[in-house]
Design a protein around this motif. Structure first.
Motif, PDB file in Angstrom:
ATOM      1  N   CYS A 117       0.832  -1.207   0.000  1.00 47.06           N
ATOM      2  CA  CYS A 117       0.000   0.000   0.000  1.00 47.06           C
ATOM      3  C   CYS A 117       0.867   1.257   0.000  1.00 47.06           C
ATOM      4  O   CYS A 117       0.481   2.270  -0.570  1.00 47.06           O
ATOM      5  N   SER A 118       2.045   1.197   0.622  1.00 52.71           N
ATOM      6  CA  SER A 118       2.909   2.376   0.647  1.00 52.71           C
ATOM      7  C   SER A 118       3.537   2.631  -0.722  1.00 52.71           C
ATOM      8  O   SER A 118       3.789   3.767  -1.096  1.00 52.71           O
ATOM      9  N   LYS A 119       3.758   1.593  -1.510  1.00 50.39           N
ATOM     10  CA  LYS A 119       4.354   1.756  -2.842  1.00 50.39           C
ATOM     11  C   LYS A 119       3.304   2.146  -3.882  1.00 50.39           C
ATOM     12  O   LYS A 119       3.521   3.061  -4.680  1.00 50.39           O
ATOM     13  N   TYR A 120       2.164   1.464  -3.885  1.00 57.54           N
ATOM     14  CA  TYR A 120       1.164   1.652  -4.935  1.00 57.54           C
ATOM     15  C   TYR A 120      -0.015   2.524  -4.516  1.00 57.54           C
ATOM     16  O   TYR A 120      -0.754   2.993  -5.363  1.00 57.54           O
ATOM     17  N   GLY A 121      -0.212   2.696  -3.232  1.00 59.42           N
ATOM     18  CA  GLY A 121      -1.440   3.329  -2.750  1.00 59.42           C
ATOM     19  C   GLY A 121      -2.465   2.226  -2.528  1.00 59.42           C
ATOM     20  O   GLY A 121      -2.417   1.184  -3.180  1.00 59.42           O
ATOM     21  N   GLU A 122      -3.414   2.471  -1.633  1.00 58.27           N
ATOM     22  CA  GLU A 122      -4.345   1.414  -1.246  1.00 58.27           C
ATOM     23  C   GLU A 122      -5.238   0.947  -2.398  1.00 58.27           C
ATOM     24  O   GLU A 122      -5.403  -0.247  -2.622  1.00 58.27           O
ATOM     25  N   ASP A 123      -5.798   1.887  -3.154  1.00 53.71           N
ATOM     26  CA  ASP A 123      -6.708   1.510  -4.250  1.00 53.71           C
ATOM     27  C   ASP A 123      -5.986   0.747  -5.355  1.00 53.71           C
ATOM     28  O   ASP A 123      -6.481  -0.260  -5.861  1.00 53.71           O
ATOM     29  N   GLU A 124      -4.813   1.239  -5.743  1.00 54.80           N
ATOM     30  CA  GLU A 124      -4.064   0.573  -6.807  1.00 54.80           C
ATOM     31  C   GLU A 124      -3.555  -0.792  -6.355  1.00 54.80           C
ATOM     32  O   GLU A 124      -3.579  -1.757  -7.130  1.00 54.80           O
ATOM     33  N   ALA A 125      -3.116  -0.908  -5.094  1.00 53.70           N
ATOM     34  CA  ALA A 125      -2.643  -2.195  -4.569  1.00 53.70           C
ATOM     35  C   ALA A 125      -3.777  -3.223  -4.594  1.00 53.70           C
ATOM     36  O   ALA A 125      -3.571  -4.376  -4.980  1.00 53.70           O
ATOM     37  N   ARG A 126      -4.998  -2.797  -4.221  1.00 56.49           N
ATOM     38  CA  ARG A 126      -6.158  -3.687  -4.256  1.00 56.49           C
ATOM     39  C   ARG A 126      -6.464  -4.109  -5.698  1.00 56.49           C
ATOM     40  O   ARG A 126      -6.711  -5.282  -5.980  1.00 56.49           O
ATOM     41  N   ALA A 127      -6.404  -3.159  -6.627  1.00 57.19           N
ATOM     42  CA  ALA A 127      -6.682  -3.465  -8.032  1.00 57.19           C
ATOM     43  C   ALA A 127      -5.629  -4.413  -8.601  1.00 57.19           C
ATOM     44  O   ALA A 127      -5.960  -5.361  -9.327  1.00 57.19           O
ATOM     45  N   LEU A 128      -4.369  -4.202  -8.278  1.00 57.18           N
ATOM     46  CA  LEU A 128      -3.296  -5.086  -8.752  1.00 57.18           C
ATOM     47  C   LEU A 128      -3.472  -6.497  -8.201  1.00 57.18           C
ATOM     48  O   LEU A 128      -3.293  -7.480  -8.927  1.00 57.18           O
ATOM     49  N   ALA A 129      -3.831  -6.588  -6.918  1.00 59.93           N
ATOM     50  CA  ALA A 129      -4.046  -7.906  -6.313  1.00 59.93           C
ATOM     51  C   ALA A 129      -5.225  -8.615  -6.974  1.00 59.93           C
ATOM     52  O   ALA A 129      -5.176  -9.827  -7.208  1.00 59.93           O
ATOM     53  N   ALA A 130      -6.270  -7.860  -7.305  1.00 56.23           N
ATOM     54  CA  ALA A 130      -7.437  -8.456  -7.972  1.00 56.23           C
ATOM     55  C   ALA A 130      -7.053  -8.993  -9.349  1.00 56.23           C
ATOM     56  O   ALA A 130      -7.476 -10.088  -9.734  1.00 56.23           O
ATOM     57  N   VAL A 143       1.600  -8.093 -14.054  1.00 59.18           N
ATOM     58  CA  VAL A 143       0.371  -7.573 -13.453  1.00 59.18           C
ATOM     59  C   VAL A 143       0.303  -6.060 -13.644  1.00 59.18           C
ATOM     60  O   VAL A 143      -0.747  -5.511 -14.004  1.00 59.18           O
ATOM     61  N   GLU A 144       1.429  -5.360 -13.427  1.00 63.07           N
ATOM     62  CA  GLU A 144       1.461  -3.912 -13.604  1.00 63.07           C
ATOM     63  C   GLU A 144       1.169  -3.522 -15.054  1.00 63.07           C
ATOM     64  O   GLU A 144       0.457  -2.548 -15.306  1.00 63.07           O
ATOM     65  N   SER A 145       1.691  -4.286 -16.022  1.00 67.31           N
ATOM     66  CA  SER A 145       1.440  -3.952 -17.429  1.00 67.31           C
ATOM     67  C   SER A 145      -0.043  -4.157 -17.782  1.00 67.31           C
ATOM     68  O   SER A 145      -0.621  -3.355 -18.518  1.00 67.31           O
ATOM     69  N   ILE A 146      -0.657  -5.200 -17.239  1.00 70.37           N
ATOM     70  CA  ILE A 146      -2.098  -5.414 -17.460  1.00 70.37           C
ATOM     71  C   ILE A 146      -2.892  -4.262 -16.857  1.00 70.37           C
ATOM     72  O   ILE A 146      -3.815  -3.725 -17.471  1.00 70.37           O
ATOM     73  N   PHE A 147      -2.514  -3.844 -15.656  1.00 74.09           N
ATOM     74  CA  PHE A 147      -3.186  -2.736 -14.973  1.00 74.09           C
ATOM     75  C   PHE A 147      -3.074  -1.452 -15.795  1.00 74.09           C
ATOM     76  O   PHE A 147      -4.058  -0.728 -15.969  1.00 74.09           O
ATOM     77  N   ARG A 149      -2.630  -1.167 -19.055  1.00 71.88           N
ATOM     78  CA  ARG A 149      -3.472  -1.287 -20.248  1.00 71.88           C
ATOM     79  C   ARG A 149      -4.939  -1.026 -19.910  1.00 71.88           C
ATOM     80  O   ARG A 149      -5.648  -0.354 -20.649  1.00 71.88           O
ATOM     81  N   ILE A 150      -5.378  -1.544 -18.769  1.00 74.93           N
ATOM     82  CA  ILE A 150      -6.767  -1.320 -18.333  1.00 74.93           C
ATOM     83  C   ILE A 150      -6.996   0.165 -18.071  1.00 74.93           C
ATOM     84  O   ILE A 150      -8.021   0.721 -18.470  1.00 74.93           O
ATOM     85  N   GLN A 151      -6.038   0.815 -17.410  1.00 75.71           N
ATOM     86  CA  GLN A 151      -6.167   2.241 -17.117  1.00 75.71           C
ATOM     87  C   GLN A 151      -6.233   3.059 -18.399  1.00 75.71           C
ATOM     88  O   GLN A 151      -7.008   4.002 -18.505  1.00 75.71           O
ATOM     89  N   LYS A 157     -11.928   5.539 -22.932  1.00 73.87           N
ATOM     90  CA  LYS A 157     -13.395   5.491 -22.928  1.00 73.87           C
ATOM     91  C   LYS A 157     -13.973   6.736 -22.271  1.00 73.87           C
ATOM     92  O   LYS A 157     -14.978   7.280 -22.725  1.00 73.87           O
ATOM     93  N   LYS A 158     -13.324   7.201 -21.190  1.00 67.08           N
ATOM     94  CA  LYS A 158     -13.790   8.421 -20.533  1.00 67.08           C
ATOM     95  C   LYS A 158     -13.695   9.605 -21.488  1.00 67.08           C
ATOM     96  O   LYS A 158     -14.592  10.436 -21.556  1.00 67.08           O
ATOM     97  N   LYS A 159     -12.579   9.680 -22.242  1.00 63.82           N
ATOM     98  CA  LYS A 159     -12.418  10.766 -23.208  1.00 63.82           C
ATOM     99  C   LYS A 159     -13.487  10.687 -24.293  1.00 63.82           C
ATOM    100  O   LYS A 159     -14.064  11.707 -24.683  1.00 63.82           O
ATOM    101  N   GLN A 160     -13.786   9.481 -24.776  1.00 66.32           N
ATOM    102  CA  GLN A 160     -14.821   9.313 -25.798  1.00 66.32           C
ATOM    103  C   GLN A 160     -16.184   9.761 -25.269  1.00 66.32           C
ATOM    104  O   GLN A 160     -16.941  10.437 -25.959  1.00 66.32           O
ATOM    105  N   LEU A 161     -16.495   9.362 -24.032  1.00 67.00           N
ATOM    106  CA  LEU A 161     -17.774   9.766 -23.438  1.00 67.00           C
ATOM    107  C   LEU A 161     -17.858  11.276 -23.271  1.00 67.00           C
ATOM    108  O   LEU A 161     -18.892  11.885 -23.537  1.00 67.00           O
TER     109      LEU A 161
END
Length: 178
Positions: A117-130, A143-147, A149-151, A157-161
């Motif tokens: 959590c100190s390296k990635y932050g709590e939200d990102e650490a949870r997402a990476l673990a998932a 795992v980081e490269s997949i994360f 790509r998802i981001q 998609k947010k920009k398109q919307l």
């Protein structure tokens, strides 16, 4: 070894021969014994037990699962991912917090990977673990490269919307002032 049959099981005792049909959905519990003697034999009673179980599953609500729910046995809501807080015995004031993904590999051995959590932050650490749990990957770089790509997909998609909303606003006629 006989195969596992969901919802009903064979009963062969000194007193009774037949099928025991059972189901539990929410607070509702049902069970019924289908006797071979009263239903025309083993095969016929089995068919009746199967039909009874199918009727009950159609009639009752879907079974509840713990997937996505936070509870005593699952603190994150993600199956196979948990939060860990470790204290170093040498330095009691030093606390390590991380999200841990765990699974069994094809050999049946437990595998896990931690994301700090100190390296990635709590939200990102949870997402990476998932992601690690879902893909069953212990290589952090993968795992980081997949994360990432998802981001990128999410931001695209947010920009398109956002562009679509702006275009829709531009197409709307301006309100007339009186």
């Amino acid at each position: 070894m006989p195969r596992k049959i969901k919802g009903y099981s064979r009963v062969d005792s000194d007193d009774a021969h037949g099928w025991l049909v059972r189901i539990k959905r929410g607070d509702t519990r049902r069970s019924r014994f289908i006797s071979d003697a009263t239903h025309g034999g083993k095969r016929k009673s089995m068919l009746i037990a199967q039909q009874l179980y199918r009727d009950w599953t159609d009639e009752l609500p879907e079974p509840e699962t713990s997937a996505g729910k936070v509870g005593v046995r699952n603190s994150t809501g993600i199956v196979g991912v948990h939060f860990a807080r470790d204290i170093d015995a040498r330095y009691p004031s030093c606390v390590y917090e991380s999200y841990v993904a765990s699974w069994l590999n094809e050999d049946g051995r437990r595998r896990n990977v931690r994301f700090s959590c100190s390296k990635y932050g709590e939200d990102e650490a949870r997402a990476l673990a998932a992601i690690a749990r879902q893909q069953q990957i212990s290589d952090r770089e993968k795992v980081e490269s997949i994360f990432e790509r998802i981001q990128k997909l999410k931001s695209a998609k947010k920009k398109q919307l956002l562009k679509a909303k702006l275009v829709m606003r531009a197409r709307k006629p301006a309100a007339k002032k009186k």
